[in-house]
Design a protein around this motif. Structure first.
Motif, PDB file in Angstrom:
ATOM      1  N   SER A  55      -6.820 -18.864  -8.288  1.00 41.86           N
ATOM      2  CA  SER A  55      -7.043 -19.476  -9.595  1.00 41.86           C
ATOM      3  C   SER A  55      -5.974 -18.979 -10.563  1.00 41.86           C
ATOM      4  CB  SER A  55      -8.431 -19.101 -10.125  1.00 41.86           C
ATOM      5  OG  SER A  55      -8.530 -19.442 -11.494  1.00 41.86           O
ATOM      6  N   LEU A  56      -5.410 -19.884 -11.322  1.00 44.05           N
ATOM      7  CA  LEU A  56      -4.384 -19.503 -12.292  1.00 44.05           C
ATOM      8  C   LEU A  56      -4.965 -18.660 -13.420  1.00 44.05           C
ATOM      9  CD1 LEU A  56      -2.325 -22.817 -12.506  1.00 44.05           C
ATOM     10  CD2 LEU A  56      -1.860 -20.779 -11.146  1.00 44.05           C
ATOM     11  N   ASP A  57      -6.279 -18.647 -13.533  1.00 40.31           N
ATOM     12  CA  ASP A  57      -6.945 -17.838 -14.549  1.00 40.31           C
ATOM     13  C   ASP A  57      -7.107 -16.386 -14.120  1.00 40.31           C
ATOM     14  OD1 ASP A  57      -7.260 -20.071 -16.218  1.00 40.31           O
ATOM     15  OD2 ASP A  57      -9.123 -20.629 -15.201  1.00 40.31           O
ATOM     16  N   ASN A  58      -6.844 -16.095 -12.843  1.00 38.19           N
ATOM     17  CA  ASN A  58      -7.067 -14.757 -12.311  1.00 38.19           C
ATOM     18  C   ASN A  58      -5.738 -13.985 -12.248  1.00 38.19           C
ATOM     19  OD1 ASN A  58      -7.906 -12.470 -10.977  1.00 38.19           O
ATOM     20  ND2 ASN A  58      -9.198 -13.589  -9.536  1.00 38.19           N
ATOM     21  N   GLU A  59      -5.264 -13.559 -13.411  1.00 41.64           N
ATOM     22  CA  GLU A  59      -3.966 -12.897 -13.524  1.00 41.64           C
ATOM     23  C   GLU A  59      -3.888 -11.622 -12.681  1.00 41.64           C
ATOM     24  OE1 GLU A  59      -1.901 -10.597 -17.118  1.00 41.64           O
ATOM     25  OE2 GLU A  59      -1.978 -12.782 -17.443  1.00 41.64           O
ATOM     26  N   GLU A  60      -4.949 -10.829 -12.692  1.00 42.70           N
ATOM     27  CA  GLU A  60      -4.935  -9.580 -11.922  1.00 42.70           C
ATOM     28  C   GLU A  60      -4.762  -9.843 -10.430  1.00 42.70           C
ATOM     29  OE1 GLU A  60      -8.080  -6.827 -12.773  1.00 42.70           O
ATOM     30  OE2 GLU A  60      -7.898  -7.182 -14.930  1.00 42.70           O
ATOM     31  N   TYR A  61      -5.413 -10.884  -9.924  1.00 37.53           N
ATOM     32  CA  TYR A  61      -5.289 -11.202  -8.500  1.00 37.53           C
ATOM     33  C   TYR A  61      -3.896 -11.728  -8.174  1.00 37.53           C
ATOM     34  CZ  TYR A  61      -6.958 -12.583  -3.857  1.00 37.53           C
ATOM     35  OH  TYR A  61      -7.141 -12.714  -2.488  1.00 37.53           O
ATOM     36  N   LEU A  62      -3.296 -12.485  -9.105  1.00 37.20           N
ATOM     37  CA  LEU A  62      -1.921 -12.955  -8.915  1.00 37.20           C
ATOM     38  C   LEU A  62      -0.966 -11.765  -8.824  1.00 37.20           C
ATOM     39  CD1 LEU A  62      -1.812 -15.950 -11.414  1.00 37.20           C
ATOM     40  CD2 LEU A  62      -1.498 -16.096  -8.945  1.00 37.20           C
ATOM     41  N   ILE A  63      -1.125 -10.814  -9.719  1.00 42.29           N
ATOM     42  CA  ILE A  63      -0.285  -9.612  -9.697  1.00 42.29           C
ATOM     43  C   ILE A  63      -0.483  -8.868  -8.389  1.00 42.29           C
ATOM     44  CG2 ILE A  63       0.073  -7.343 -10.768  1.00 42.29           C
ATOM     45  CD1 ILE A  63      -0.685  -8.760 -13.473  1.00 42.29           C
ATOM     46  N   SER A  64      -1.734  -8.716  -7.989  1.00 35.72           N
ATOM     47  CA  SER A  64      -2.056  -8.014  -6.738  1.00 35.72           C
ATOM     48  C   SER A  64      -1.435  -8.714  -5.532  1.00 35.72           C
ATOM     49  CB  SER A  64      -3.577  -7.935  -6.593  1.00 35.72           C
ATOM     50  OG  SER A  64      -3.941  -7.422  -5.353  1.00 35.72           O
ATOM     51  N   ALA A  65      -1.471 -10.037  -5.510  1.00 33.44           N
ATOM     52  CA  ALA A  65      -0.898 -10.804  -4.388  1.00 33.44           C
ATOM     53  C   ALA A  65       0.608 -10.596  -4.307  1.00 33.44           C
ATOM     54  CB  ALA A  65      -1.225 -12.292  -4.543  1.00 33.44           C
ATOM     55  N   ILE A  66       1.277 -10.624  -5.446  1.00 26.84           N
ATOM     56  CA  ILE A  66       2.729 -10.414  -5.458  1.00 26.84           C
ATOM     57  C   ILE A  66       3.051  -8.993  -5.003  1.00 26.84           C
ATOM     58  CG2 ILE A  66       4.798 -10.324  -6.908  1.00 26.84           C
ATOM     59  CD1 ILE A  66       3.394 -12.548  -8.645  1.00 26.84           C
ATOM     60  N   GLU A  67       2.307  -8.027  -5.515  1.00 22.03           N
ATOM     61  CA  GLU A  67       2.547  -6.634  -5.140  1.00 22.03           C
ATOM     62  C   GLU A  67       2.260  -6.390  -3.657  1.00 22.03           C
ATOM     63  OE1 GLU A  67       0.289  -4.377  -8.007  1.00 22.03           O
ATOM     64  OE2 GLU A  67       1.929  -4.468  -9.474  1.00 22.03           O
ATOM     65  N   TYR A  68       1.339  -7.145  -3.090  1.00 18.63           N
ATOM     66  CA  TYR A  68       1.049  -7.039  -1.657  1.00 18.63           C
ATOM     67  C   TYR A  68       2.322  -7.279  -0.847  1.00 18.63           C
ATOM     68  CZ  TYR A  68      -0.791  -8.501   2.921  1.00 18.63           C
ATOM     69  OH  TYR A  68      -1.030  -8.645   4.269  1.00 18.63           O
ATOM     70  N   TYR A  69       3.076  -8.320  -1.218  1.00 19.87           N
ATOM     71  CA  TYR A  69       4.318  -8.624  -0.503  1.00 19.87           C
ATOM     72  C   TYR A  69       5.446  -7.655  -0.874  1.00 19.87           C
ATOM     73  CZ  TYR A  69       2.088 -12.753   1.316  1.00 19.87           C
ATOM     74  OH  TYR A  69       1.237 -13.592   1.977  1.00 19.87           O
ATOM     75  N   VAL A  70       5.485  -7.202  -2.109  1.00 19.90           N
ATOM     76  CA  VAL A  70       6.510  -6.244  -2.532  1.00 19.90           C
ATOM     77  C   VAL A  70       6.399  -4.964  -1.694  1.00 19.90           C
ATOM     78  CG1 VAL A  70       7.242  -4.735  -4.428  1.00 19.90           C
ATOM     79  CG2 VAL A  70       6.747  -7.135  -4.885  1.00 19.90           C
ATOM     80  N   GLU A  71       5.180  -4.529  -1.437  1.00 19.15           N
ATOM     81  CA  GLU A  71       4.936  -3.268  -0.732  1.00 19.15           C
ATOM     82  C   GLU A  71       4.933  -3.412   0.790  1.00 19.15           C
ATOM     83  OE1 GLU A  71       1.223  -2.082  -2.443  1.00 19.15           O
ATOM     84  OE2 GLU A  71       2.114  -1.795  -4.435  1.00 19.15           O
ATOM     85  N   MET A  72       4.969  -4.628   1.297  1.00 15.68           N
ATOM     86  CA  MET A  72       4.834  -4.876   2.728  1.00 15.68           C
ATOM     87  C   MET A  72       6.047  -4.390   3.517  1.00 15.68           C
ATOM     88  SD  MET A  72       4.085  -8.549   4.528  1.00 15.68           S
ATOM     89  CE  MET A  72       2.395  -8.619   3.972  1.00 15.68           C
ATOM     90  N   ASN A  73       5.786  -3.776   4.674  1.00 17.20           N
ATOM     91  CA  ASN A  73       6.897  -3.365   5.536  1.00 17.20           C
ATOM     92  C   ASN A  73       7.383  -4.562   6.360  1.00 17.20           C
ATOM     93  OD1 ASN A  73       5.502  -3.564   8.104  1.00 17.20           O
ATOM     94  ND2 ASN A  73       4.455  -1.661   7.592  1.00 17.20           N
ATOM     95  N   ASN A  74       8.527  -4.424   6.994  1.00 18.68           N
ATOM     96  CA  ASN A  74       9.171  -5.532   7.699  1.00 18.68           C
ATOM     97  C   ASN A  74       8.351  -6.038   8.882  1.00 18.68           C
ATOM     98  OD1 ASN A  74      11.399  -7.321   7.822  1.00 18.68           O
ATOM     99  ND2 ASN A  74      12.148  -6.205   9.615  1.00 18.68           N
ATOM    100  N   LEU A  75       7.723  -5.151   9.624  1.00 16.33           N
ATOM    101  CA  LEU A  75       6.917  -5.555  10.775  1.00 16.33           C
ATOM    102  C   LEU A  75       5.731  -6.422  10.336  1.00 16.33           C
ATOM    103  CD1 LEU A  75       6.544  -5.317  13.845  1.00 16.33           C
ATOM    104  CD2 LEU A  75       5.169  -3.267  13.422  1.00 16.33           C
ATOM    105  N   ASP A  76       5.046  -5.993   9.277  1.00 11.06           N
ATOM    106  CA  ASP A  76       3.924  -6.785   8.762  1.00 11.06           C
ATOM    107  C   ASP A  76       4.414  -8.113   8.199  1.00 11.06           C
ATOM    108  OD1 ASP A  76       2.042  -4.894   9.487  1.00 11.06           O
ATOM    109  OD2 ASP A  76       2.025  -3.929   7.506  1.00 11.06           O
ATOM    110  N   TYR A  77       5.597  -8.090   7.537  1.00 12.91           N
ATOM    111  CA  TYR A  77       6.127  -9.340   7.007  1.00 12.91           C
ATOM    112  C   TYR A  77       6.415 -10.340   8.134  1.00 12.91           C
ATOM    113  CZ  TYR A  77       8.648 -13.097   5.128  1.00 12.91           C
ATOM    114  OH  TYR A  77       8.996 -14.385   4.834  1.00 12.91           O
ATOM    115  N   LYS A  78       7.025  -9.880   9.206  1.00 14.81           N
ATOM    116  CA  LYS A  78       7.328 -10.775  10.333  1.00 14.81           C
ATOM    117  C   LYS A  78       6.044 -11.401  10.880  1.00 14.81           C
ATOM    118  CE  LYS A  78      11.691  -8.784  11.758  1.00 14.81           C
ATOM    119  NZ  LYS A  78      12.476  -8.147  12.794  1.00 14.81           N
ATOM    120  N   SER A  79       4.982 -10.628  10.952  1.00 11.53           N
ATOM    121  CA  SER A  79       3.696 -11.143  11.406  1.00 11.53           C
ATOM    122  C   SER A  79       3.161 -12.199  10.438  1.00 11.53           C
ATOM    123  CB  SER A  79       2.699  -9.990  11.550  1.00 11.53           C
ATOM    124  OG  SER A  79       1.429 -10.473  11.880  1.00 11.53           O
TER     125      SER A  79
END
Length: 160
Positions: A107-131
């Motif tokens: 939901s575009l109204d859920n700013e905290e979840y949007l931030i969390s989703a972006i940070e999930y990928y920022v923090e992801m290691n290469n092996l998890d990203y490939k998966s």
């Protein structure tokens, strides 16, 4: 999205693609970009020729396509087929992405979840990203050619 990126932790390289159709809106975006935190680097790269779209998605880690209204999301399908997980609004037919490790529909109204989703990928290691990349491709393959989608496209384009 630019305002959301100001609140995200971690190093981000964010590329913007597509035509500038509303110069007034783009000027507002540029003002936000000029005041962006140092951890976020933003480039505007213009339009992509159709034959290069898949290649561009394959070169990027996540496609963020947050719109107030979305059609059948051709750009979303192209990103997923390119193995690029997506962060999209919950106003598209592409649903339950997190469950399939193909991205997030939020939901575009859920700013905290949007931030969390972006940070999930920022923090992801290469092996998890490939998966996740493979999961995005698999999700697109399984969900692109269903009879329901074909019928929806036929209605949309008034083919049948």
């Amino acid at each position: 999205l630019l305002e959301i990126l100001q609140k995200v932790r971690g190093a981000i390289e964010f590329n913007i693609y597509g035509p500038i159709e509303d110069k007034s809106y783009w000027n507002k975006c540029q003002n936000v970009i000029m005041n962006m935190n140092e951890n976020v680097k933003i480039k505007y790269l213009g339009q992509i020729p159709n034959e290069k779209v898949n290649e561009v998605y394959q070169e990027h880690h996540v496609a963020i396509l947050l719109t107030l209204g979305e059609n059948f999301g051709h750009s979303i399908a192209e990103a997923l087929i390119g193995g690029c997980p997506v962060i999209i609004s919950d106003r598209t037919p592409w649903r339950n992405l997190k469950k399939y490790s193909a991205g997030y529909d939020i939901s575009l109204d859920n700013e905290e979840y949007l931030i969390s989703a972006i940070e999930y990928y920022v923090e992801m290691n290469n092996l998890d990203y490939k998966s996740n990349s493979m999961s995005a491709f698999d999700y697109a393959k399984k969900n692109s050619n269903t009879e329901e989608n074909i019928n929806s496209y036929s209605k949309m384009f008034d083919i049948c």
